[in-house]
Motif scaffolding. Structure first.
Motif, PDB file in Angstrom:
ATOM      1  N   ILE A  78     -28.282 -73.253 105.135  1.00 12.10           N
ATOM      2  CA  ILE A  78     -27.719 -72.149 105.614  1.00 12.10           C
ATOM      3  C   ILE A  78     -28.141 -71.862 107.124  1.00 12.10           C
ATOM      4  O   ILE A  78     -29.373 -71.390 107.297  1.00 12.10           O
ATOM      5  N   ARG A  79     -27.270 -71.684 107.963  1.00 15.02           N
ATOM      6  CA  ARG A  79     -27.628 -71.263 109.482  1.00 15.02           C
ATOM      7  C   ARG A  79     -26.891 -70.219 109.759  1.00 15.02           C
ATOM      8  O   ARG A  79     -25.623 -70.072 109.954  1.00 15.02           O
ATOM      9  N   LEU A  80     -27.473 -68.912 110.277  1.00 14.01           N
ATOM     10  CA  LEU A  80     -26.907 -67.812 110.808  1.00 14.01           C
ATOM     11  C   LEU A  80     -27.180 -67.606 112.259  1.00 14.01           C
ATOM     12  O   LEU A  80     -28.471 -67.954 112.586  1.00 14.01           O
ATOM     13  N   VAL A  81     -26.231 -67.502 113.100  1.00 12.64           N
ATOM     14  CA  VAL A  81     -26.284 -67.427 114.595  1.00 12.64           C
ATOM     15  C   VAL A  81     -26.057 -66.169 114.816  1.00 12.64           C
ATOM     16  O   VAL A  81     -25.020 -65.510 114.430  1.00 12.64           O
ATOM     17  N   PRO A 181     -39.000 -67.826 101.828  1.00 15.93           N
ATOM     18  CA  PRO A 181     -37.452 -67.948 101.689  1.00 15.93           C
ATOM     19  C   PRO A 181     -37.370 -67.352 100.154  1.00 15.93           C
ATOM     20  O   PRO A 181     -38.291 -67.257  99.165  1.00 15.93           O
ATOM     21  N   VAL A 182     -35.940 -66.975  99.697  1.00 10.90           N
ATOM     22  CA  VAL A 182     -35.827 -66.359  98.368  1.00 10.90           C
ATOM     23  C   VAL A 182     -34.958 -67.289  97.622  1.00 10.90           C
ATOM     24  O   VAL A 182     -34.575 -66.930  96.561  1.00 10.90           O
ATOM     25  N   GLY A 183     -34.765 -68.659  98.000  1.00 13.06           N
ATOM     26  CA  GLY A 183     -33.924 -69.500  97.093  1.00 13.06           C
ATOM     27  C   GLY A 183     -32.526 -69.709  97.559  1.00 13.06           C
ATOM     28  O   GLY A 183     -31.727 -70.288  96.582  1.00 13.06           O
ATOM     29  N   LEU A 184     -31.955 -69.263  98.450  1.00 14.26           N
ATOM     30  CA  LEU A 184     -30.887 -69.433  98.939  1.00 14.26           C
ATOM     31  C   LEU A 184     -30.551 -70.755  99.573  1.00 14.26           C
ATOM     32  O   LEU A 184     -31.530 -71.383 100.355  1.00 14.26           O
ATOM     33  N   ARG A 185     -29.422 -71.564  99.268  1.00 14.41           N
ATOM     34  CA  ARG A 185     -29.315 -72.970  99.467  1.00 14.41           C
ATOM     35  C   ARG A 185     -28.264 -73.164 100.455  1.00 14.41           C
ATOM     36  O   ARG A 185     -28.365 -74.146 101.086  1.00 14.41           O
ATOM     37  N   TYR A 186     -27.080 -73.062 100.161  1.00 14.55           N
ATOM     38  CA  TYR A 186     -26.119 -73.223 101.105  1.00 14.55           C
ATOM     39  C   TYR A 186     -24.754 -72.340 100.778  1.00 14.55           C
ATOM     40  O   TYR A 186     -24.838 -71.492  99.945  1.00 14.55           O
ATOM     41  N   ILE A 187     -23.857 -72.317 101.731  1.00 18.08           N
ATOM     42  CA  ILE A 187     -22.665 -71.215 101.648  1.00 18.08           C
ATOM     43  C   ILE A 187     -21.561 -72.085 100.349  1.00 18.08           C
ATOM     44  O   ILE A 187     -21.139 -73.294 100.869  1.00 18.08           O
ATOM     45  N   ASP A 188     -21.255 -71.186  99.402  1.00 20.45           N
ATOM     46  CA  ASP A 188     -20.403 -71.601  98.507  1.00 20.45           C
ATOM     47  C   ASP A 188     -19.038 -71.165  98.947  1.00 20.45           C
ATOM     48  O   ASP A 188     -18.251 -71.999  98.754  1.00 20.45           O
ATOM     49  N   HIS A 189     -18.623 -70.192  99.324  1.00 20.40           N
ATOM     50  CA  HIS A 189     -17.238 -70.017  99.870  1.00 20.40           C
ATOM     51  C   HIS A 189     -17.417 -68.670 100.791  1.00 20.40           C
ATOM     52  O   HIS A 189     -18.446 -68.019 100.710  1.00 20.40           O
TER      53      HIS A 189
END
Length: 383
Positions: A78-81, A181-189
Motif C-alpha cells: 500500500i502506498r499513500l501519497v 507496521p500493524v500488518g496492513l498488506r494491500y488494498i482490497d477494494h
C-alpha cells in the motif's frame, strides 16, 4: 501495489465467473492512492503513528517542486501519497476547500499507460492527463489519466523501466521515526459514493470504459434499517485485482450515510478504503493502542453471530472485545471492522478486512454496521 500472489486464486475464480469482464488495459493492481490534504507533513505523521505506515519518498521545495509538497508512506503493497499545495489559489487548494481532506487519485498499475489512455478515452472517458513520460537518473515512468465520479481521477502508471524509490520528482524520505507496521498488506477494494440515481450510470461507465463486470448488486432491501437505506453495485475488473463498489442513496425515513457524505464532501467521492490483513486481531489491537477509533458494534450482535457463520478459527470473545464482525459465504468467511471518519468532516474512513476464503463484502453484517453508523450520525446531529 496489490499483492498478486494473494489474489491469484481469487482472480482465477472471478475470470471464470465473469468472462464478460475484459482486461484490455490490463490492470495489474493499485499503484498508489493520493489524498489532497491541508497539511501533508502532519497527515503523514498521523498515518505513520496510527496506521503503521513507513516513510518512503518526498517531493517539495527541496526537490524543485514549487507548486506542492507530497509525502509518500508505505506499508507492504500500500502506498499513500499525501499532497498539500503552496498556492492558495491552485486547483489542489480548491479541492481541499470544497471537500476537506480526501482522495483525489486512485492510481492503477498498468503495462502500457499510453494504450490505457487511448482505450478508455476512445470508449468515452474524459481525459485528465494525456500520456506523459517522466524520467530521471533511475529510468522513466509513463502516466496518463481519466476523470471518474466527482473530482476523483484514475491515473494509469507504467513503471517497468523505473528503479527509483517512487517516481521522478521524488527523493527518498529518510526519517528516524518509523513505528512498527500493524500488518496492513494491500488494498482490497475502494468504495465510491455517488448521487441520487447515479449508481447505474457509473457502473455502466466502468463496464463500458474499463471493461469491468458487475460482481454483485445490493438493493435497498439488502442495505437498510428502520431509518435509512442505500444501494450498491460492486464492479470488478477481469482478474479481480481492482474492485470498486459504487453506492447511491435510497429513500428512507431519515438521512442516510451516503447523503451525509455527499453533503459534507460536496460531491461524489471515495467513501472508504478497505485494506487487507492476514491477522485482523493483531492489526486492530495495534491500531486501537495507537488511537484509531472504530465504529461501535452492539454487544447483542455477538449473541447470534456464531449461529449464522458457523465454526471459525478465531476466539469470538476476542472479536467481541475488539468489535470485529464476521460473515460467511459459499467460499469461506471474512472478518471486518470500520474506523470512524479519519477527517473532521464525516467523509473518508477505512475498513480493515481479513478474507479466509470469502469473496463477498459482509452482507450479513450490514444491519449491525448501519445501526452503528446511524448512532454516529445521531451524535453528529445529521441523521
Amino acid at each position: 501495489m496489490t499483492d498478486l500472489k494473494n489474489v491469484e486464486n481469487y482472480s482465477y475464480t472471478l475470470e471464470k465467473i465473469f468472462p464478460e469482464a475484459q482486461d484490455f488495459l490490463p490492470l495489474n493492481g493499485t499503484d498508489y492512492v493520493e489524498l489532497y490534504v491541508g497539511n501533508a507533513k502532519q497527515a503523514a505523521h498521523f498515518y505513520k503513528t496510527a496506521f503503521g505506515f513507513q516513510s518512503l519518498a518526498y517531493s517539495g521545495l527541496e526537490t524543485g517542486n514549487r507548486e506542492s509538497c507530497s509525502y509518500v508512506v508505505v506499508q507492504d503493497k500500500i502506498r499513500l501519497v499525501l499532497t498539500t499545495p503552496f498556492d492558495p489559489d491552485s486547483e489542489i487548494s480548491e479541492h481541499i476547500r470544497k471537500h476537506g481532506d480526501g482522495v483525489k487519485v486512485i492510481a492503477l498499475w498498468v503495462d502500457d499507460a499510453i494504450k490505457s489512455w487511448e482505450e478508455t478515452t476512445a470508449r468515452g472517458a474524459r481525459s485528465f492527463m494525456e500520456p506523459c513520460r517522466e524520467e530521471d537518473e533511475h529510468g522513466f515512468i509513463i502516466r496518463s489519466g481519466i476523470h471518474t465520479y466527482g473530482d476523483t481521477v484514475h491515473i494509469f502508471v507504467e513503471r517497468h523501466a523505473y528503479n527509483g524509490v517512487f517516481m521522478p520528482g521524488f527523493r527518498e524520505w529518510k526519517s528516524e521515526y518509523n513505528p512498527e507496521p500493524v500488518g496492513l498488506r494491500y488494498i482490497d477494494h475502494m468504495v465510491g459514493n455517488v448521487g441520487w440515481g447515479e449508481m447505474n450510470q457509473w457502473a455502466e461507465f466502468y463496464g463500458r470504459v474499463m471493461g469491468f463486470a458487475n460482481l454483485i448488486t445490493f438493493d435497498d432491501k439488502d442495505i437498510s434499517t428502520q431509518y435509512t437505506a442505500l444501494m450498491s453495485k460492486v464492479m470488478t475488473n477481469g482478474n479481480g485485482r481492482i474492485k470498486f463498489p459504487i453506492n447511491e442513496p435510497a429513500e428512507g425515513l431519515k438521512k442516510s450515510q451516503i447523503e451525509e457524505y455527499l453533503d459534507f464532501y460536496g460531491s461524489a467521492g471515495c467513501q472508504h478504503i478497505a485494506v487487507a490483513t492476514n491477522d485482523i486481531v493483531h492489526t486492530v489491537s495495534e491500531m486501537r493502542k495507537r488511537g484509531v477509533e472504530f465504529l461501535y458494534v452492539p454487544g447483542t450482535y455477538y449473541d447470534t453471530v456464531m449461529d449464522r457463520v458457523g465454526e471459525i478459527d478465531e476466539d469470538i470473545r476476542k472479536l467481541k472485545d475488539l468489535g470485529i464482525m464476521v460473515d460467511r459465504d459459499d467460499e469461506g468467511y471474512l472478518l471486518q471492522i470500520f474506523t470512524r471518519p479519519v477527517e473532521d468532516r464525516p467523509t473518508l474512513f477505512f475498513e480493515i478486512i481479513q478474507r479466509k476464503g470469502a469473496q463477498s463484502f459482509g452482507k450479513g453484517n450490514f444491519q449491525a454496521l448501519f445501526e452503528s453508523i446511524e448512532e454516529e450520525q445521531r451524535l453528529r446531529g445529521t441523521l
